[in-house]
Design an enzyme around this catalytic site. Structure first.
Site, PDB file in Angstrom:
ATOM      1  N   HIS A  27      91.555  60.339  33.849  1.00 37.16           N
ATOM      2  CA  HIS A  27      90.509  59.753  33.004  1.00 37.16           C
ATOM      3  C   HIS A  27      90.078  58.378  33.517  1.00 37.16           C
ATOM      4  O   HIS A  27      88.978  57.923  33.235  1.00 37.16           O
ATOM      5  CB  HIS A  27      91.013  59.654  31.567  1.00 37.16           C
ATOM      6  CG  HIS A  27      89.941  59.698  30.520  1.00 37.16           C
ATOM      7  ND1 HIS A  27      88.733  60.348  30.676  1.00 37.16           N
ATOM      8  CD2 HIS A  27      89.913  59.181  29.270  1.00 37.16           C
ATOM      9  CE1 HIS A  27      88.012  60.227  29.578  1.00 37.16           C
ATOM     10  NE2 HIS A  27      88.702  59.514  28.707  1.00 37.16           N
ATOM     11  N   ASN A  78      86.680  54.765  25.151  1.00 34.71           N
ATOM     12  CA  ASN A  78      85.784  55.002  24.020  1.00 34.71           C
ATOM     13  C   ASN A  78      85.068  53.743  23.546  1.00 34.71           C
ATOM     14  O   ASN A  78      84.169  53.829  22.719  1.00 34.71           O
ATOM     15  CB  ASN A  78      86.561  55.605  22.846  1.00 34.71           C
ATOM     16  CG  ASN A  78      87.185  56.934  23.189  1.00 34.71           C
ATOM     17  OD1 ASN A  78      87.022  57.450  24.288  1.00 34.71           O
ATOM     18  ND2 ASN A  78      87.911  57.496  22.250  1.00 34.71           N
ATOM     19  N   ASP A 107      84.860  59.304  35.342  1.00 33.21           N
ATOM     20  CA  ASP A 107      85.435  60.617  35.625  1.00 33.21           C
ATOM     21  C   ASP A 107      84.483  61.697  35.131  1.00 33.21           C
ATOM     22  O   ASP A 107      83.748  61.493  34.169  1.00 33.21           O
ATOM     23  CB  ASP A 107      86.803  60.762  34.946  1.00 33.21           C
ATOM     24  CG  ASP A 107      86.718  60.660  33.429  1.00 33.21           C
ATOM     25  OD1 ASP A 107      86.167  59.655  32.929  1.00 33.21           O
ATOM     26  OD2 ASP A 107      87.185  61.580  32.739  1.00 33.21           O
ATOM     27  N   ASN A 130      83.108  60.217  26.029  1.00 34.52           N
ATOM     28  CA  ASN A 130      83.065  59.135  25.043  1.00 34.52           C
ATOM     29  C   ASN A 130      82.777  57.767  25.647  1.00 34.52           C
ATOM     30  O   ASN A 130      82.193  56.916  24.989  1.00 34.52           O
ATOM     31  CB  ASN A 130      84.358  59.113  24.228  1.00 34.52           C
ATOM     32  CG  ASN A 130      84.453  60.300  23.299  1.00 34.52           C
ATOM     33  OD1 ASN A 130      83.443  60.783  22.792  1.00 34.52           O
ATOM     34  ND2 ASN A 130      85.656  60.792  23.081  1.00 34.52           N
TER      35      ASN A 130
END
Length: 195
Positions: A27, A78, A107, A130
């Site tokens: 991520h 996020n 990513d 997000n």
């Protein structure tokens, strides 16, 4: 004879999750790419600059070597938008003519490991990412280019399985594939700075 056009300055931002717990996870592939890019370009180390959205900044070691500034988000994925907005504001106000491009490296779950996907079109869906959603909701109409780095995808589509997959540490093979994307990203950035 025409003078060569001056390159368009680029602010190349990476988004991911902060801290050792998330370093080198799939991520946070954007951060892995930016670290490798800074090393490849011979830039100075990343350093914290408060006015740049609490992120980490790396610049060329000589003033005339590149028009690219690298910035890593120190926020959770996020919540990336606020930092990207602050970094862009700080960077763009110092541009001599106000013209520059915001690039976001992130990513990309749906692409094969290490594949590079560049999107210059505005108004596209975040496709469930997000970090991109946060940026899009925070920076408003400021255009930005997305540079997605493929991280593959688990077989399962279950949200918990996907979360475990993206938050796992990259093994050596995965990290090498993500880092290898830097050469293609450099080629894309050169195109973007040319107009």
């Amino acid at each position: 004879m025409l003078a060569a056009a001056r390159p368009i300055p680029l602010l190349v931002c990476s988004i991911g999750n902060p801290g050792a717990q998330y370093a080198n996870t799939l991520h946070s592939a954007g951060h892995t790419v930016l670290n490798h890019l800074a090393a490849r370009l011979g830039y100075g180390p990343f350093s914290k600059e408060r006015t740049w959205g609490k992120g980490l900044v790396s610049r060329p070691t000589s003033l005339d070597s590149s028009s690219w500034t690298l910035w890593q988000s120190s926020d959770y994925m996020n919540e990336s938008g606020k930092g990207v907005k602050a970094a862009y504001h700080e960077w763009s106000r110092k541009l001599p003519d106000g013209n520059g491009r915001l690039i976001v490296v992130h990513d990309e779950l749906e692409k094969p490991l290490g594949a590079v996907n560049v999107k210059t079109q505005q108004g596209l869906s975040a496709r469930g990412h997000n970090g991109l959603k946060s940026i899009m909701s925070t920076i408003g109409i400021t255009p930005f280019v997305r540079v997605g780095v493929g991280i593959g995808r688990p077989v399962s589509r279950e949200p918990d399985d996907v979360a475990r997959y993206v938050l796992k540490k990259m093994d050596n093979k995965e990290k090498a594939a993500v880092e290898a994307s830097v050469e293609q990203i450099i080629a894309q950035l050169k195109k973007l700075e040319s107009g």
